[in-house]
Design a protein around this motif. Structure first.
Motif, PDB file in Angstrom:
ATOM      1  N   ASP A 168       0.863  -1.177   0.000  1.00  0.00           N
ATOM      2  CA  ASP A 168       0.000   0.000   0.000  1.00  0.00           C
ATOM      3  C   ASP A 168       0.903   1.230   0.000  1.00  0.00           C
ATOM      4  O   ASP A 168       1.391   1.652   1.038  1.00  0.00           O
ATOM      5  N   THR A 169       1.140   1.797  -1.161  1.00  0.00           N
ATOM      6  CA  THR A 169       2.117   2.878  -1.280  1.00  0.00           C
ATOM      7  C   THR A 169       1.602   3.999  -2.177  1.00  0.00           C
ATOM      8  O   THR A 169       0.944   3.733  -3.183  1.00  0.00           O
ATOM      9  N   PRO A 170       1.940   5.239  -1.807  1.00  0.00           N
ATOM     10  CA  PRO A 170       1.570   6.363  -2.669  1.00  0.00           C
ATOM     11  C   PRO A 170       2.620   6.649  -3.753  1.00  0.00           C
ATOM     12  O   PRO A 170       2.444   7.560  -4.559  1.00  0.00           O
ATOM     13  N   PHE A 171       3.706   5.856  -3.751  1.00  0.00           N
ATOM     14  CA  PHE A 171       4.817   6.130  -4.663  1.00  0.00           C
ATOM     15  C   PHE A 171       4.803   5.198  -5.871  1.00  0.00           C
ATOM     16  O   PHE A 171       4.442   4.025  -5.762  1.00  0.00           O
ATOM     17  N   SER A 172       5.220   5.740  -6.997  1.00  0.00           N
ATOM     18  CA  SER A 172       5.186   5.002  -8.258  1.00  0.00           C
ATOM     19  C   SER A 172       6.331   3.996  -8.353  1.00  0.00           C
ATOM     20  O   SER A 172       7.301   4.054  -7.575  1.00  0.00           O
ATOM     21  N   GLN A 173       6.228   3.125  -9.340  1.00  0.00           N
ATOM     22  CA  GLN A 173       7.281   2.149  -9.601  1.00  0.00           C
ATOM     23  C   GLN A 173       8.589   2.838  -9.954  1.00  0.00           C
ATOM     24  O   GLN A 173       9.677   2.324  -9.671  1.00  0.00           O
ATOM     25  N   ASP A 174       8.512   4.026 -10.571  1.00  0.00           N
ATOM     26  CA  ASP A 174       9.722   4.784 -10.931  1.00  0.00           C
ATOM     27  C   ASP A 174      10.565   5.103  -9.705  1.00  0.00           C
ATOM     28  O   ASP A 174      11.798   5.047  -9.753  1.00  0.00           O
TER      29      ASP A 174
END
Length: 318
Positions: A275-281
Motif C-alpha cells: 500500500d504505497t503512494p509512490f510510483s514504480q519509478d
C-alpha cells in the motif's frame, strides 16, 4: 536567603547559572543539551554579544589517535564548501590528549544551529500519522542531498566518501533545504585493501563509524584483496531515499524486527510496502542504488541523471 531556599538550589544544581565558554576570544553560554552519541555531545549555545545561537559539538579525546581523528573532522569541515554541506563557524581544543592514563582533550566545533532539526526528526513527526511526504518533496530533498554527495565524490585532488549517510545526518534549514552534517566519518573514497589485516582494520572502522542500517554490504565483510570506493555512499543514498518515502531505512525495519541486518544487507533483501503512494519509478531508483555487488552499483552522476528524469516526469504529471 533562608536555609530552605539554599537547600533547594544545592539539590537542583544552581538553576541561575549556565556554563560559559570562551572559544578563540568569543564568549558563549550553553543553553541546553541537543543530543549525544558514542563519541560526542551537541549543545545549543548562544553568543553572549550577538545573542545568535549555534550548535557546539564536543568530541572527547582519550588518546592521541582520538585527537587526530577529531582534527581530521575539523579539516574536512574547513575545506568543504557547498550549500548542502554544513559549515564550520569556529573550532578549538581544550586540554591535551596523551598516552598518560586519564589525560584527555576535548575538541570544540562551533556549527550553525538548525531549529528544524534533522531529516530524521522531520520524518519521525510525519510517521506518527503515516503522513507520507509528497513525491515532489521527496525527490527535491533527495536531489539536493545528491548534489552534496557529488561535491564530495568529485573533490580534488582526491575524491571523498562520507561513509555515514543517513537521515539523522541531514539537517533542514528554515526553507527546508537539506544540509549534510557529521563529517567525522569522511575519508578518501578509494581504499586499496591488501591482505586480511587491512580488511579487518577497515571492517572494524566501518562498524565503529558507519551506521549499520545504512552501511554498504562490502563494509560488513571486507574482502582481503579488493578496492572500496565512493559507491559505499550510493548504497546509503538508496537507504536514504527509501526512508524519505517510508520514514526509515529498509534495514531499520529489519533491525526492529530483531532479524539480522547483516544477512539482510548481504542478501540485498528489500521489501516495498504494497500500500504505497509512490510510483514504480521511485522504487526503481531505490533498487538502482541498492545493488549488493558494488561493481554493479552506479556512480553519483548516474543517480543524479535518473533523479532529474524522475523530476521531469513528475512535473509533467503535475
Amino acid at each position: 536567603m533562608n536555609a530552605l531556599g539554599l537547600s533547594m538550589i544545592v539539590k537542583m544544581g544552581c538553576i541561575c547559572t549556565r556554563e560559559s565558554l570562551n572559544i578563540n576570544g568569543v564568549k558563549y553560554v550553553v543553553k541546553e543539551r541537543l543530543g549525544e552519541g558514542g563519541f560526542s555531545t551537541v549543545d545549543l549555545i548562544e553568543n553572549k554579544g550577538t545573542k545568535r545561537k549555534y550548535a557546539l559539538k564536543r568530541i572527547l579525546c582519550h588518546s592521541v589517535e582520538d585527537q587526530k581523528t577529531a582534527m581530521e573532522e575539523i579539516a574536512y569541515c574547513r575545506k568543504l564548501k557547498h550549500p548542502n554541506i554544513i559549515e564550520l563557524v569556529d573550532s578549538t581544543f581544550k586540554g591535551s590528549a596523551d598516552i598518560v592514563v586519564n589525560a584527555t582533550s576535548e575538541a570544540y566545533l562551533v556549527l550553525p544551529y538548525f531549529r528544524r532539526g534533522t531529516l530524521h526528526d522531520y520524518l519521525t513527526l510525519k510517521s506518527f500519522n503515516r503522513n507520507h511526504l509528497g513525491v515532489k518533496e521527496v525527490v527535491r530533498l533527495f536531489a539536493d542531498i545528491c548534489q552534496a554527495v557529488k561535491y564530495l565524490h568529485d573533490f580534488t585532488p582526491e575524491a571523498i566518501a562520507h561513509r555515514d549517510l543517513k537521515v539523522g545526518n541531514v539537517c533542514l534549514t528554515e526553507s527546508m533545504s537539506p544540509v549534510l552534517m557529521d563529517l567525522g566519518s569522511c575519508a578518501p573514497a578509494k581504499v586499496q585493501v591488501c591482505g586480511a589485516q587491512d580488511a579487518q582494520k577497515l571492517q572494524d572502522l566501518a562498524a565503529e563509524r558507519c551506521s549499520m542500517t545504512y552501511r554498504a554490504p562490502e563494509l560488513f565483510h571486507v574482502e582481503s584483496y579488493c578496492v572500496i570506493d565512493q559507491r559505499t555512499d550510493i548504497w546509503s543514498l538508496g537507504c536514504v531515499l527509501f526512508a524519505l518515502c517510508y520514514f526509515k531505512s529498509p534495514y531499520d525495519i529489519v533491525y526492529e524486527k530483531g532479524d539480522s541486518v547483516n544477512l539482510a544487507v548481504i542478501s540485498g533483501t528489500i521489501h516495498f510496502p504494497e500500500d504505497t503512494p509512490f510510483s514504480q519509478d521511485v522504487h526503481d531508483l531505490i533498487s538502482f542504488m541498492l545493488k549488493v555487488n558494488p561493481s554493479e552499483r552506479p556512480f553519483i552522476d548516474s543517480v543524479i541523471e535518473r533523479t532529474r528524469d524522475l523530476q521531469n516526469r513528475i512535473e509533467v504529471v503535475v
